[in-house]
Structure formats: structure tokens, C-alpha cells
Design a protein around this motif. Structure first.
Motif, PDB file in Angstrom:
ATOM      1  N   GLU A  31       0.780  -1.317  -0.017  1.00 38.83           N
ATOM      2  CA  GLU A  31      -0.002   0.053  -0.126  1.00 38.83           C
ATOM      3  C   GLU A  31       1.009   1.203  -0.190  1.00 38.83           C
ATOM      4  O   GLU A  31       0.512   2.154  -0.837  1.00 38.83           O
ATOM      5  N   ILE A  32       1.790   1.333   0.963  1.00 36.05           N
ATOM      6  CA  ILE A  32       2.620   2.557   0.847  1.00 36.05           C
ATOM      7  C   ILE A  32       3.496   2.546  -0.481  1.00 36.05           C
ATOM      8  O   ILE A  32       3.736   3.640  -0.961  1.00 36.05           O
ATOM      9  N   GLY A  33       3.877   1.403  -0.851  1.00 34.19           N
ATOM     10  CA  GLY A  33       4.739   1.478  -2.212  1.00 34.19           C
ATOM     11  C   GLY A  33       4.064   1.882  -3.523  1.00 34.19           C
ATOM     12  O   GLY A  33       4.559   2.819  -4.315  1.00 34.19           O
ATOM     13  N   LEU A  34       2.806   1.968  -3.438  1.00 34.93           N
ATOM     14  CA  LEU A  34       1.650   2.035  -4.590  1.00 34.93           C
ATOM     15  C   LEU A  34       0.979   3.551  -4.423  1.00 34.93           C
ATOM     16  O   LEU A  34       0.276   3.837  -5.230  1.00 34.93           O
ATOM     17  N   THR A  35       1.311   4.317  -3.261  1.00 37.22           N
ATOM     18  CA  THR A  35       0.657   5.585  -2.979  1.00 37.22           C
ATOM     19  C   THR A  35       1.954   6.419  -2.769  1.00 37.22           C
ATOM     20  O   THR A  35       3.005   6.260  -2.834  1.00 37.22           O
ATOM     21  N   ARG A  36       1.458   7.670  -2.500  1.00 36.59           N
ATOM     22  CA  ARG A  36       2.582   8.783  -2.635  1.00 36.59           C
ATOM     23  C   ARG A  36       3.195   8.997  -0.858  1.00 36.59           C
ATOM     24  O   ARG A  36       2.496   8.660  -0.111  1.00 36.59           O
ATOM     25  N   GLN A  37       4.240   9.566  -1.125  1.00 36.31           N
ATOM     26  CA  GLN A  37       4.856   9.446   0.007  1.00 36.31           C
ATOM     27  C   GLN A  37       4.531  10.408   1.211  1.00 36.31           C
ATOM     28  O   GLN A  37       4.431  10.196   2.602  1.00 36.31           O
ATOM     29  N   LYS A  38       3.636  11.460   0.772  1.00 38.06           N
ATOM     30  CA  LYS A  38       2.922  12.170   1.974  1.00 38.06           C
ATOM     31  C   LYS A  38       1.767  11.660   2.609  1.00 38.06           C
ATOM     32  O   LYS A  38       1.412  12.259   3.400  1.00 38.06           O
ATOM     33  N   ASN A  39       1.407  10.271   2.235  1.00 34.27           N
ATOM     34  CA  ASN A  39       0.349   9.493   2.926  1.00 34.27           C
ATOM     35  C   ASN A  39       0.891   8.385   3.512  1.00 34.27           C
ATOM     36  O   ASN A  39      -0.031   7.517   3.947  1.00 34.27           O
ATOM     37  N   THR A  40       2.141   8.152   3.798  1.00 26.96           N
ATOM     38  CA  THR A  40       2.712   7.149   4.226  1.00 26.96           C
ATOM     39  C   THR A  40       2.326   6.665   5.639  1.00 26.96           C
ATOM     40  O   THR A  40       1.925   5.503   5.942  1.00 26.96           O
ATOM     41  N   ILE A  41       2.756   7.706   6.573  1.00 25.82           N
ATOM     42  CA  ILE A  41       2.199   7.510   7.869  1.00 25.82           C
ATOM     43  C   ILE A  41       0.708   6.841   8.017  1.00 25.82           C
ATOM     44  O   ILE A  41       0.410   6.144   9.021  1.00 25.82           O
ATOM     45  N   ASN A  42       0.019   7.819   7.241  1.00 27.76           N
ATOM     46  CA  ASN A  42      -1.536   7.671   7.413  1.00 27.76           C
ATOM     47  C   ASN A  42      -1.972   6.121   6.905  1.00 27.76           C
ATOM     48  O   ASN A  42      -2.682   5.341   7.730  1.00 27.76           O
ATOM     49  N   ILE A  43      -1.175   5.611   6.191  1.00 25.58           N
ATOM     50  CA  ILE A  43      -1.574   4.153   5.664  1.00 25.58           C
ATOM     51  C   ILE A  43      -0.839   3.087   6.648  1.00 25.58           C
ATOM     52  O   ILE A  43      -1.820   2.368   6.932  1.00 25.58           O
ATOM     53  N   LEU A  44       0.150   3.503   7.187  1.00 21.72           N
ATOM     54  CA  LEU A  44       0.646   2.568   8.261  1.00 21.72           C
ATOM     55  C   LEU A  44      -0.059   2.543   9.474  1.00 21.72           C
ATOM     56  O   LEU A  44      -0.293   1.612  10.057  1.00 21.72           O
ATOM     57  N   PHE A  45      -0.577   3.617   9.737  1.00 22.15           N
ATOM     58  CA  PHE A  45      -1.397   3.821  11.045  1.00 22.15           C
ATOM     59  C   PHE A  45      -2.520   2.953  11.063  1.00 22.15           C
ATOM     60  O   PHE A  45      -2.931   2.117  11.625  1.00 22.15           O
ATOM     61  N   LYS A  46      -3.197   3.045   9.706  1.00 17.25           N
ATOM     62  CA  LYS A  46      -4.336   2.259   9.403  1.00 17.25           C
ATOM     63  C   LYS A  46      -4.018   0.727   9.537  1.00 17.25           C
ATOM     64  O   LYS A  46      -4.992  -0.059   9.959  1.00 17.25           O
ATOM     65  N   ASN A  47      -3.130   0.322   9.009  1.00 17.86           N
ATOM     66  CA  ASN A  47      -2.723  -0.972   9.099  1.00 17.86           C
ATOM     67  C   ASN A  47      -2.314  -1.721  10.263  1.00 17.86           C
ATOM     68  O   ASN A  47      -2.833  -2.587  10.803  1.00 17.86           O
ATOM     69  N   ILE A  48      -1.785  -0.843  11.244  1.00 21.90           N
ATOM     70  CA  ILE A  48      -1.532  -1.118  12.625  1.00 21.90           C
ATOM     71  C   ILE A  48      -2.897  -1.275  13.445  1.00 21.90           C
ATOM     72  O   ILE A  48      -3.135  -2.186  14.270  1.00 21.90           O
ATOM     73  N   PHE A  49      -3.733  -0.242  12.985  1.00 23.72           N
ATOM     74  CA  PHE A  49      -4.986  -0.063  13.685  1.00 23.72           C
ATOM     75  C   PHE A  49      -5.613  -1.516  13.400  1.00 23.72           C
ATOM     76  O   PHE A  49      -6.685  -1.878  14.534  1.00 23.72           O
ATOM     77  N   ILE A  50      -5.718  -1.829  12.149  1.00 29.23           N
ATOM     78  CA  ILE A  50      -6.509  -2.946  11.827  1.00 29.23           C
ATOM     79  C   ILE A  50      -5.859  -4.284  12.423  1.00 29.23           C
ATOM     80  O   ILE A  50      -7.068  -4.883  12.840  1.00 29.23           O
ATOM     81  N   ILE A  51      -4.678  -4.541  12.772  1.00 26.66           N
ATOM     82  CA  ILE A  51      -4.286  -5.602  13.274  1.00 26.66           C
ATOM     83  C   ILE A  51      -4.707  -5.398  14.647  1.00 26.66           C
ATOM     84  O   ILE A  51      -5.437  -6.642  15.157  1.00 26.66           O
ATOM     85  N   THR A  52      -4.550  -4.533  15.375  1.00 27.54           N
ATOM     86  CA  THR A  52      -4.653  -4.388  16.902  1.00 27.54           C
ATOM     87  C   THR A  52      -6.050  -4.186  17.341  1.00 27.54           C
ATOM     88  O   THR A  52      -6.591  -5.061  18.041  1.00 27.54           O
ATOM     89  N   GLY A  53      -6.963  -3.325  16.526  1.00 24.67           N
ATOM     90  CA  GLY A  53      -8.394  -3.497  16.485  1.00 24.67           C
ATOM     91  C   GLY A  53      -9.136  -4.722  16.344  1.00 24.67           C
ATOM     92  O   GLY A  53      -9.990  -5.241  17.053  1.00 24.67           O
ATOM     93  N   GLY A  54      -8.706  -5.095  15.140  1.00 28.69           N
ATOM     94  CA  GLY A  54      -9.286  -6.271  14.657  1.00 28.69           C
ATOM     95  C   GLY A  54      -8.991  -7.705  15.637  1.00 28.69           C
ATOM     96  O   GLY A  54     -10.144  -8.258  15.862  1.00 28.69           O
ATOM     97  N   LEU A  55      -7.972  -7.780  16.210  1.00 30.57           N
ATOM     98  CA  LEU A  55      -7.762  -9.078  17.143  1.00 30.57           C
ATOM     99  C   LEU A  55      -8.505  -8.489  18.316  1.00 30.57           C
ATOM    100  O   LEU A  55      -9.396  -9.594  18.732  1.00 30.57           O
ATOM    101  N   LEU A  56      -8.595  -7.534  18.855  1.00 26.68           N
ATOM    102  CA  LEU A  56      -9.215  -7.284  20.077  1.00 26.68           C
ATOM    103  C   LEU A  56     -11.080  -7.391  19.936  1.00 26.68           C
ATOM    104  O   LEU A  56     -11.706  -7.995  20.779  1.00 26.68           O
TER     105      LEU A  56
END
Length: 412
Positions: A31-56
Motif C-alpha cells: 500500500e505505501i509503495g503504490l501510493t505517494r510519500q505524503k500519505n505513508t504515515i496515514n496508511i501505516l497507521f491504518k494497517n496497525i489499527f486494523i491488526i490491533t483493533g481487529g484482534l481485540l
């Protein structure tokens, strides 16, 4: 109980769980590779939220919503076994102990699957969705929609009684995420600059194709756990067959996509090659345990062709999908599910019709559910960031951070 067999099965299932967990690294890189640098943190935050929130969420109620223990005579549509995952005495039931694996291992393995459905949506809505809206949507979709759909087949519900077959989730995971992605990008609209005034789609290059390539290779590796773990044992013959069919379909998918895209566009497009591999993986997932190597190659190759046509269709419909999630996970997920009725041990018109009914029912439920949640969010907190926020990047506006420091020293 054969203690040695039980231990071997449980160890393999834990390894498979780790491999599925590792897939989230692949999704993040892609996801971060196929999108622009200015949105990298946002995409990584979503991915980490999905794992943590999804498991809980899966711990709190998702697991018992997906595996509620439908009794004979139940309609097999909706049932809830209670909150939490309090295990039976000894951490396993008789059914788990009978050459299987522990209750705890099952929960973790299935929990990793739950998070994957939301990750599919993350890539499709990248670069323009409000982080708060995405988080709320993830909570509802992963917490409720995914386990309800999963209960219809894997939880012993009505689709299972009909004979619907989905070995590892072409529909139950990938299409569930894909349908939500389709609804979300339709409601969000395209990124600024994606479509010209005459409606033609324009490429918005990602900032790191090497990262995207690494992501696909990590996902391919993780699929050994995704499909191989779905055997639900360490059975040497069946597990080995599943790994072979999975790999052959992936390779054939890449070739199918690059051949057709080269014919259409006269260039060797690496991103199309990569998505072809993923399309082959999604396509084989429904019937990986039923197919011969030859059939796996055919399914994967057709999935690769579908990727090229699917990406073109999405652009034609003026829908903006930065990572090709709809083509990969939804369209190839549907193909893989239908392929169970065309190829392999269950092939036949009756099975094909059953697969089609399952696809339509699950598709209808997911589209309606996703639309309701997203429309409510759109009418209340809003779905899309402002124009200025989108142009400047979500990293600065949503997170007050940059993904890559320039390492310059401010001497003032």
C-alpha cells in the motif's frame, strides 16, 4: 488422543498463524509503495489499527459470532455464543483434541483472517479518507459483518448446509473486503487529479515500487500459511498439495497479467505483474485443496487475465482504486469461488450454481452493510478529507508527522 499427532498439528497451525500475521507487513509495504510519500504515515497507521483493533474485536465477540455452535434445526443465519473466549477445561474441547490443535491456536489463526478483510479496504480508500471514519468503519465491519458472513459457511451455517465451498476465503475473506472496498471508493470519489475533464483515468505513480514488490513477495510467502493453515492439520499430503497449487496459481497469475497487459498497453508493467500474482493467489484460495497442479495453473492464469480487464473496468467506471484492491480481491475472489464448480474434485453444474448463490448472497449482504455504515459516516462525521488536506498530504494533517526525515539541521 495421539499426542505426537496433536503436537505436530498444533505446531503447524501456529506457524501458519505467524505467516498470516506476517501478511500484514506485505499489505503495508504494498500500500505505501503504490501510493505517494505524503500519505505513508496515514496508511501505516491504518494497517496497525486494523491488526490491533481487529484482534481485540475478534476476542470480544467476533470469534463467538463466527463460530456460535449452530444446533440442528437452526436456520444457520445468526447466533451468538457470548462475549470473550473463555476456553473449555484444559484449553481444548474433545473435538480440538482429536488429532487437532488447541482452542487458543484456533482463535489466533482465525483472528488473523478477520483483520485481513479490513486491510483490503484500506488500500482501496488510500490518500483521501478521514482516519476517524476509517477506524469506525473497521470496527463495525470487522466486528460484525465479517464474522456473520463467516458463520454462514465456516461456522456451520446455512451456506455450509447448502454445500457452498470456500476452502480458505476467496469469498469469505477477499470478496467480503472487496465488496466493502467497491462501495467505499464509489462514495469517496477519485483522488484529485486521477481523472481528467473528459473522464480519462490518469496514472498517479506510487513513491516506492521496490517496497510494493517486497510487499507482494511477503504476501506470497504469507499465503503458505493462509492456504496451508486452512487444511487445519499438518497432514503431509494435503498440506503439500495446497502449497503447490497456491504457488502455481500465483506464478500463472503473474504471467497471465503481464502477457495481456503487454498486448493491451505495449509495455512490461511491473505493477500489473505484481497484481497478477495476487490475483492468482486470491483465485486459488477457494479450492486450493481440490485442484490438480494443471487446474491450479489454469485458475491462476485466468485470474491474471481478469486482473488486467478488472483494472481497466474500474478506470472505465471512474472509480479510483490506488492499489487495485477491487480487481484483485473482489473480482478474482468471485472467479476463484466459481472456479470450484468448474475445476477440481467438486466440479459440476450443481456445485457451480451453489457457488454462484453464495457469491450473490454474500455480495448483497456486504454491499448493503457497507453502504449503510459508510452513508451514516458520510452524513455525520464525513468520509473525505478537505481538498487542502488531500493536496498537502494526510501525514501532516492527520498525524502531524513525516514518514521520511530529510535529516536537515535547523540551526536557527
Amino acid at each position: 488422543m495421539d499426542t505426537g499427532l496433536f503436537t505436530a498439528n498444533n505446531v503447524w497451525m501456529m506457524i501458519a498463524t505467524a505467516l498470516v500475521f506476517f501478511m500484514h507487513t506485505g499489505f503495508a509495504f504494498l500500500e505505501i509503495g503504490l501510493t505517494r510519500q505524503k500519505n505513508t504515515i496515514n496508511i501505516l497507521f491504518k494497517n496497525i489499527f486494523i491488526i490491533t483493533g481487529g484482534l481485540l474485536l475478534y476476542y470480544a465477540f467476533g470469534f463467538n459470532l463466527m463460530y456460535p455452535g449452530f444446533a440442528d434445526g437452526d436456520m444457520g443465519i445468526l447466533k451468538f455464543a457470548g462475549f470473550g473466549i473463555g476456553a473449555p477445561e484444559g484449553g481444548m474441547t474433545a473435538a480440538y483434541a482429536d488429532g487437532g490443535y488447541t482452542w487458543w491456536t484456533d482463535f489466533l489463526f482465525q483472528g488473523m483472517f478477520a483483520a485481513t478483510a479490513a486491510t483490503i479496504v484500506s488500500g482501496a480508500v488510500a490518500e483521501r479518507i478521514k482516519i476517524s471514519s476509517f477506524m469506525i468503519f473497521t470496527i463495525v465491519y470487522v466486528g460484525l459483518v465479517y464474522p456473520i458472513v463467516g458463520s454462514w459457511k465456516w461456522g456451520g451455517g446455512f451456506l455450509d448446509s447448502w454445500g457452498f465451498y470456500d476452502f480458505a476465503g476467496s469469498t469469505l475473506v477477499h470478496s467480503v473486503g472487496g465488496w466493502a472496498a467497491l462501495v467505499a471508493i464509489a462514495l469517496l470519489g477519485g483522488r484529485i487529479g486521477k481523472f481528467s475533464k473528459d473522464g480519462k483515468a490518469k496514472a498517479i505513480p506510487g513513491h516506492s515500487i521496490p517496497l510494493a514488490t517486497a510487499g507482494v513477495l511477503v504476501l506470497w510467502l504469507g499465503w503458505f500459511g493462509f492456504n496451508g493453515g486452512s487444511v487445519l492439520s499438518a497432514d503431509p499430503e494435503l498440506t503439500s498439495l495446497v502449497l503447490v497449487t497456491t504457488s502455481l496459481a500465483a506464478a500463472a497469475g503473474g504471467f497471465g497479467a503481464i502477457i495481456l497487459s503487454t498486448i493491451f498497453y505495449k509495455n512490461l508493467d511491473l505493477t500489473m505483474f505484481l497484481n497478477g500474482i495476487l490475483g492468482g493467489l486470491v483465485g486459488i484460495t477457494a479450492g486450493a485443496d481440490l485442484m490438480s497442479p494443471n487446474e491450479a495453473v489454469a485458475i491462476g492464469f485466468i485470474a491474471g487475465l481478469i486482473i488486467v480487464l478488472g483494472v481497466a473496468l474500474i478506470d472505465k467506471l471512474k472509480l479510483d482504486d490506488p492499489v487495485g484492491a477491487v480487481a484483485v480481491h473482489l473480482i478474482c475472489g468471485i472467479w476463484g469461488t466459481l472456479a470450484v464448480g468448474i475445476f477440481g474434485a467438486k466440479a459440476g453444474i450443481d456445485q457451480l450454481l451453489t457457488q454462484l448463490y453464495g457469491v450473490l448472497i454474500i455480495g448483497g449482504f456486504c454491499v448493503i452493510s457497507a453502504a449503510i455504515v459508510l452513508l451514516i459516516l458520510k452524513a455525520t462525521v464525513g468520509l473525505r478529507v478537505s481538498r487542502d488536506e488531500e493536496l498537502e498530504g494526510l501525514d501532516i494533517h492527520e498525524h502531524k508527522m513525516d514518514a521520511y526525515s530529510d535529516f536537515s539541521i535547523n540551526e536557527n
